[in-house]
Motif scaffolding. Sequence first.
Motif, PDB file in Angstrom:
ATOM      1  N   LYS B 180       0.824  -1.213   0.000  1.00 56.97           N
ATOM      2  CA  LYS B 180       0.000   0.000   0.000  1.00 56.97           C
ATOM      3  C   LYS B 180       0.859   1.264   0.000  1.00 56.97           C
ATOM      4  CE  LYS B 180      -4.172   1.682   2.275  1.00 56.97           C
ATOM      5  NZ  LYS B 180      -3.890   2.622   3.365  1.00 56.97           N
ATOM      6  N   GLY B 181       1.927   1.248   0.791  1.00 61.48           N
ATOM      7  CA  GLY B 181       2.775   2.434   0.877  1.00 61.48           C
ATOM      8  C   GLY B 181       3.630   2.636  -0.374  1.00 61.48           C
ATOM      9  N   SER B 182       4.150   1.534  -0.915  1.00 56.34           N
ATOM     10  CA  SER B 182       5.046   1.634  -2.066  1.00 56.34           C
ATOM     11  C   SER B 182       4.279   1.912  -3.343  1.00 56.34           C
ATOM     12  CB  SER B 182       5.806   0.329  -2.261  1.00 56.34           C
ATOM     13  OG  SER B 182       6.446  -0.044  -1.077  1.00 56.34           O
ATOM     14  N   ASP B 183       3.130   1.279  -3.472  1.00 51.89           N
ATOM     15  CA  ASP B 183       2.412   1.366  -4.726  1.00 51.89           C
ATOM     16  C   ASP B 183       0.925   1.165  -4.450  1.00 51.89           C
ATOM     17  OD1 ASP B 183       1.774   1.448  -7.397  1.00 51.89           O
ATOM     18  OD2 ASP B 183       2.142  -0.695  -7.689  1.00 51.89           O
ATOM     19  N   GLY B 184       0.297   2.222  -3.957  1.00 49.12           N
ATOM     20  CA  GLY B 184      -1.096   2.131  -3.520  1.00 49.12           C
ATOM     21  C   GLY B 184      -2.111   2.242  -4.649  1.00 49.12           C
ATOM     22  N   ASP B 185      -1.646   2.488  -5.877  1.00 51.05           N
ATOM     23  CA  ASP B 185      -2.631   2.605  -6.965  1.00 51.05           C
ATOM     24  C   ASP B 185      -2.341   1.655  -8.128  1.00 51.05           C
ATOM     25  OD1 ASP B 185      -0.421   3.710  -8.050  1.00 51.05           O
ATOM     26  OD2 ASP B 185      -1.272   5.698  -8.425  1.00 51.05           O
ATOM     27  N   GLY B 186      -1.424   0.721  -7.910  1.00 53.93           N
ATOM     28  CA  GLY B 186      -1.197  -0.294  -8.935  1.00 53.93           C
ATOM     29  C   GLY B 186      -0.422   0.206 -10.141  1.00 53.93           C
ATOM     30  N   SER B 187       0.293   1.331 -10.002  1.00 53.66           N
ATOM     31  CA  SER B 187       1.040   1.798 -11.173  1.00 53.66           C
ATOM     32  C   SER B 187       2.291   0.957 -11.402  1.00 53.66           C
ATOM     33  CB  SER B 187       1.372   3.286 -11.054  1.00 53.66           C
ATOM     34  OG  SER B 187       1.919   3.582  -9.808  1.00 53.66           O
ATOM     35  N   TRP B 188       2.723   0.209 -10.406  1.00 49.44           N
ATOM     36  CA  TRP B 188       3.883  -0.674 -10.575  1.00 49.44           C
ATOM     37  C   TRP B 188       3.493  -2.140 -10.517  1.00 49.44           C
ATOM     38  CZ3 TRP B 188       8.347   1.003 -12.294  1.00 49.44           C
ATOM     39  CH2 TRP B 188       8.604   2.382 -12.186  1.00 49.44           C
ATOM     40  N   VAL B 189       2.815  -2.488  -9.445  1.00 44.19           N
ATOM     41  CA  VAL B 189       2.457  -3.894  -9.250  1.00 44.19           C
ATOM     42  C   VAL B 189       0.937  -4.006  -9.350  1.00 44.19           C
ATOM     43  CG1 VAL B 189       2.559  -5.854  -7.686  1.00 44.19           C
ATOM     44  CG2 VAL B 189       4.406  -4.187  -7.698  1.00 44.19           C
ATOM     45  N   SER B 190       0.457  -4.941 -10.195  1.00 44.49           N
ATOM     46  CA  SER B 190      -0.980  -5.082 -10.396  1.00 44.49           C
ATOM     47  C   SER B 190      -1.702  -5.256  -9.062  1.00 44.49           C
ATOM     48  CB  SER B 190      -1.256  -6.281 -11.299  1.00 44.49           C
ATOM     49  OG  SER B 190      -0.567  -7.422 -10.814  1.00 44.49           O
ATOM     50  N   LEU B 191      -2.893  -4.676  -8.988  1.00 48.37           N
ATOM     51  CA  LEU B 191      -3.689  -4.800  -7.765  1.00 48.37           C
ATOM     52  C   LEU B 191      -4.295  -6.199  -7.678  1.00 48.37           C
ATOM     53  CD1 LEU B 191      -5.484  -1.329  -7.857  1.00 48.37           C
ATOM     54  CD2 LEU B 191      -3.413  -1.979  -6.619  1.00 48.37           C
ATOM     55  N   ASP B 192      -4.614  -6.776  -8.835  1.00 50.16           N
ATOM     56  CA  ASP B 192      -5.186  -8.127  -8.863  1.00 50.16           C
ATOM     57  C   ASP B 192      -4.064  -9.151  -8.840  1.00 50.16           C
ATOM     58  OD1 ASP B 192      -7.844  -7.393  -9.045  1.00 50.16           O
ATOM     59  OD2 ASP B 192      -7.686  -7.060 -11.204  1.00 50.16           O
ATOM     60  N   ILE B 193      -4.169 -10.056  -7.910  1.00 54.06           N
ATOM     61  CA  ILE B 193      -3.170 -11.125  -7.835  1.00 54.06           C
ATOM     62  C   ILE B 193      -3.916 -12.461  -7.897  1.00 54.06           C
ATOM     63  CG2 ILE B 193      -1.350 -12.187  -6.429  1.00 54.06           C
ATOM     64  CD1 ILE B 193      -0.547  -9.427  -7.431  1.00 54.06           C
ATOM     65  N   PRO B 194      -3.943 -13.092  -9.063  1.00 52.70           N
ATOM     66  CA  PRO B 194      -4.589 -14.399  -9.150  1.00 52.70           C
ATOM     67  C   PRO B 194      -3.753 -15.460  -8.424  1.00 52.70           C
ATOM     68  CG  PRO B 194      -4.083 -13.499 -11.344  1.00 52.70           C
ATOM     69  CD  PRO B 194      -3.414 -12.620 -10.340  1.00 52.70           C
ATOM     70  N   VAL B 195      -4.455 -16.331  -7.743  1.00 53.40           N
ATOM     71  CA  VAL B 195      -3.776 -17.421  -7.043  1.00 53.40           C
ATOM     72  C   VAL B 195      -4.295 -18.732  -7.614  1.00 53.40           C
ATOM     73  CG1 VAL B 195      -3.625 -18.631  -4.835  1.00 53.40           C
ATOM     74  CG2 VAL B 195      -3.319 -16.158  -4.921  1.00 53.40           C
ATOM     75  N   GLU B 196      -3.389 -19.624  -7.909  1.00 47.77           N
ATOM     76  CA  GLU B 196      -3.798 -20.933  -8.424  1.00 47.77           C
ATOM     77  C   GLU B 196      -3.254 -22.012  -7.513  1.00 47.77           C
ATOM     78  OE1 GLU B 196      -3.526 -21.796 -12.445  1.00 47.77           O
ATOM     79  OE2 GLU B 196      -4.218 -19.799 -13.060  1.00 47.77           O
ATOM     80  N   ILE B 197      -4.126 -22.950  -7.187  1.00 45.73           N
ATOM     81  CA  ILE B 197      -3.656 -24.031  -6.336  1.00 45.73           C
ATOM     82  C   ILE B 197      -3.816 -25.359  -7.060  1.00 45.73           C
ATOM     83  CG2 ILE B 197      -4.220 -22.785  -4.222  1.00 45.73           C
ATOM     84  CD1 ILE B 197      -6.575 -24.725  -3.914  1.00 45.73           C
ATOM     85  N   SER B 198      -2.907 -26.237  -6.776  1.00 46.82           N
ATOM     86  CA  SER B 198      -2.963 -27.574  -7.331  1.00 46.82           C
ATOM     87  C   SER B 198      -2.463 -28.480  -6.212  1.00 46.82           C
ATOM     88  CB  SER B 198      -2.047 -27.637  -8.552  1.00 46.82           C
ATOM     89  OG  SER B 198      -1.830 -28.985  -8.878  1.00 46.82           O
ATOM     90  N   VAL B 199      -3.374 -29.262  -5.687  1.00 48.51           N
ATOM     91  CA  VAL B 199      -3.046 -29.992  -4.465  1.00 48.51           C
ATOM     92  C   VAL B 199      -3.363 -31.476  -4.627  1.00 48.51           C
ATOM     93  CG1 VAL B 199      -3.460 -30.120  -1.974  1.00 48.51           C
ATOM     94  CG2 VAL B 199      -3.682 -27.926  -3.147  1.00 48.51           C
ATOM     95  N   SER B 200      -2.384 -32.298  -4.308  1.00 50.22           N
ATOM     96  CA  SER B 200      -2.619 -33.742  -4.257  1.00 50.22           C
ATOM     97  C   SER B 200      -2.954 -34.122  -2.826  1.00 50.22           C
ATOM     98  CB  SER B 200      -1.376 -34.501  -4.693  1.00 50.22           C
ATOM     99  OG  SER B 200      -1.280 -34.462  -6.086  1.00 50.22           O
ATOM    100  N   LEU B 201      -4.002 -34.915  -2.693  1.00 53.88           N
ATOM    101  CA  LEU B 201      -4.465 -35.279  -1.356  1.00 53.88           C
ATOM    102  C   LEU B 201      -4.485 -36.783  -1.199  1.00 53.88           C
ATOM    103  CD1 LEU B 201      -7.532 -32.881  -1.326  1.00 53.88           C
ATOM    104  CD2 LEU B 201      -5.408 -32.557  -0.052  1.00 53.88           C
ATOM    105  N   LYS B 202      -4.277 -37.202   0.036  1.00 53.78           N
ATOM    106  CA  LYS B 202      -4.539 -38.615   0.325  1.00 53.78           C
ATOM    107  C   LYS B 202      -5.371 -38.696   1.597  1.00 53.78           C
ATOM    108  CE  LYS B 202      -0.415 -39.942   2.909  1.00 53.78           C
ATOM    109  NZ  LYS B 202       0.810 -39.169   2.864  1.00 53.78           N
ATOM    110  N   LYS B 203      -6.184 -39.730   1.673  1.00 53.38           N
ATOM    111  CA  LYS B 203      -7.093 -39.834   2.814  1.00 53.38           C
ATOM    112  C   LYS B 203      -6.325 -39.968   4.117  1.00 53.38           C
ATOM    113  CE  LYS B 203     -11.326 -41.377   0.709  1.00 53.38           C
ATOM    114  NZ  LYS B 203     -12.153 -42.495   0.261  1.00 53.38           N
ATOM    115  N   GLY B 204      -6.760 -39.208   5.116  1.00 50.91           N
ATOM    116  CA  GLY B 204      -6.029 -39.224   6.383  1.00 50.91           C
ATOM    117  C   GLY B 204      -6.669 -40.153   7.375  1.00 50.91           C
TER     118      GLY B 204
END
Lengths: 199, 204
Positions: B180-204
């Motif tokens: 917020k302090g460095s770049d509060g309006d997204g002129s450098w780093v995009s405000l939207d940050i997509p997150v993708e997860i890919s998880v392998s699970l095994k029954k506990g």
Amino acid sequence: MTSPRTQHYSAVAMTLHWAMAAAIIALLAAGLWMTDAIRQPETKNVAFRVYQWHKSLGLIVLVLTFMRIGWRLANPPPPLPDGMTGFERLAAHVTHVAFYALMLAIPLAGWAMVSASPFGLPTIVFGLFEWPHIPMLAGLEDKKPYEAIFKSAHEFMAWGLLALLVLHVAAALKHHFINRDTVLARMLPGVRTRNRKIG
Amino acid sequence: MITMSIDTRMLAVPGASLRTGWWAAALLAQQISFAMCAAATTWIVVPADSQIAFSGQHAGNTFKGVFEKWDAAISFDPADLAGSKATVTVALASAKTGDQTYDKTLPTADWFDAAKGPSGVFETSAFRALGGDKFEADGTLAIRGMKAPVTLAFEFKPAGETAKLTGQAKLKRLDYGVGKGSDGDGSWVSLDIPVEISVSLKKG
Ligand code: HEM
């Protein structure tokens, strides 16, 4: 007749001179280009990389400047041609001292500016290792005004260096083509100074 | 389901008046939902084959990164969404993009502030079935002491004792005050940050 060998600069001095000349010209060009280009959407991404590269090369120039000053103190340069007037000698001396001063002060101001940047981006020299921020500046609460001061100083001195560079090149060419003395030749590797006026 | 049988036994508690019977029924309903929470299958993350990745733009360049350290407590059953629950805890300082310039900046005070709050925590509140293998989880993500609702859209593909969960969520970094302090309006780093997860699970 003085032997051409003693008339020449040492290989170390020549290497440092030309490597740093190339680096400084590249730094000036990159600096002037990137500060505009970072504001244009089309060139922003390239400009960001050029910034990182500029910081890396500038710090290397800082280190080389220390080495060069050390080398020069230990290995005095060949004497200036006898024919030069007192004013010319003074002008040459002042220009050269100013060069050393700016080659220290400009990168130091750059380092200080980057250390005082609120963005806090680290400097990874050519992507290889981290060059630390100046702790005193990096730890400040409100860095912005300090960043602005060092930025102005960096820019102002860079213009001074550019002016000095023009003067320096003009003087070297005058020595070579008008005075026809050894001043340029003795900094050029492999060029013989024998056929030129020594004094 | 095991839980059902437990609860039917409780239903059989005899000798209650009609009035207390209602209370018992209400209590029972609660018991069932509690029991069902515990009932949805517990899954264990297989770290070697799982990742939480994020991406964004900085100065016109796309960056991609992963969190190297995180953990999740997941109980999920497509047939028992009300009893499903997931809590994901991410070590914020473990964000790695492959670019040291970013990796050294991300944990600092204005970004993740990992020294003060080392983890980001996502906790689900409700699941929805979207048909087939597709689901959505509503939840809350907390980073740097700030909370915001997040919806995770995911696919859940069970295969015997294991399952694969892949999903994505759109985060807004300013919801958590990140950068917020460095770049509060997204002129450098995009405000939207997509997150993708890919998880392998095994029954506990
Ligand atoms: C001899 C060495 C150097 C020279 C000749 C040089 C030259 C320049 C020039 C000409 C500019 C453009 C000034 C403007 O128009 O605003 C500039 C900008 C800049 N320099 Fe250097 N520089 C040197 C070393 C460094 C170092 C060591 C650093 C940092 C570690 C640095 C960081 C910067 C930055 C961040 C800017 C951009 C300032 C802005 O955004 O306005 N420079 N430099």
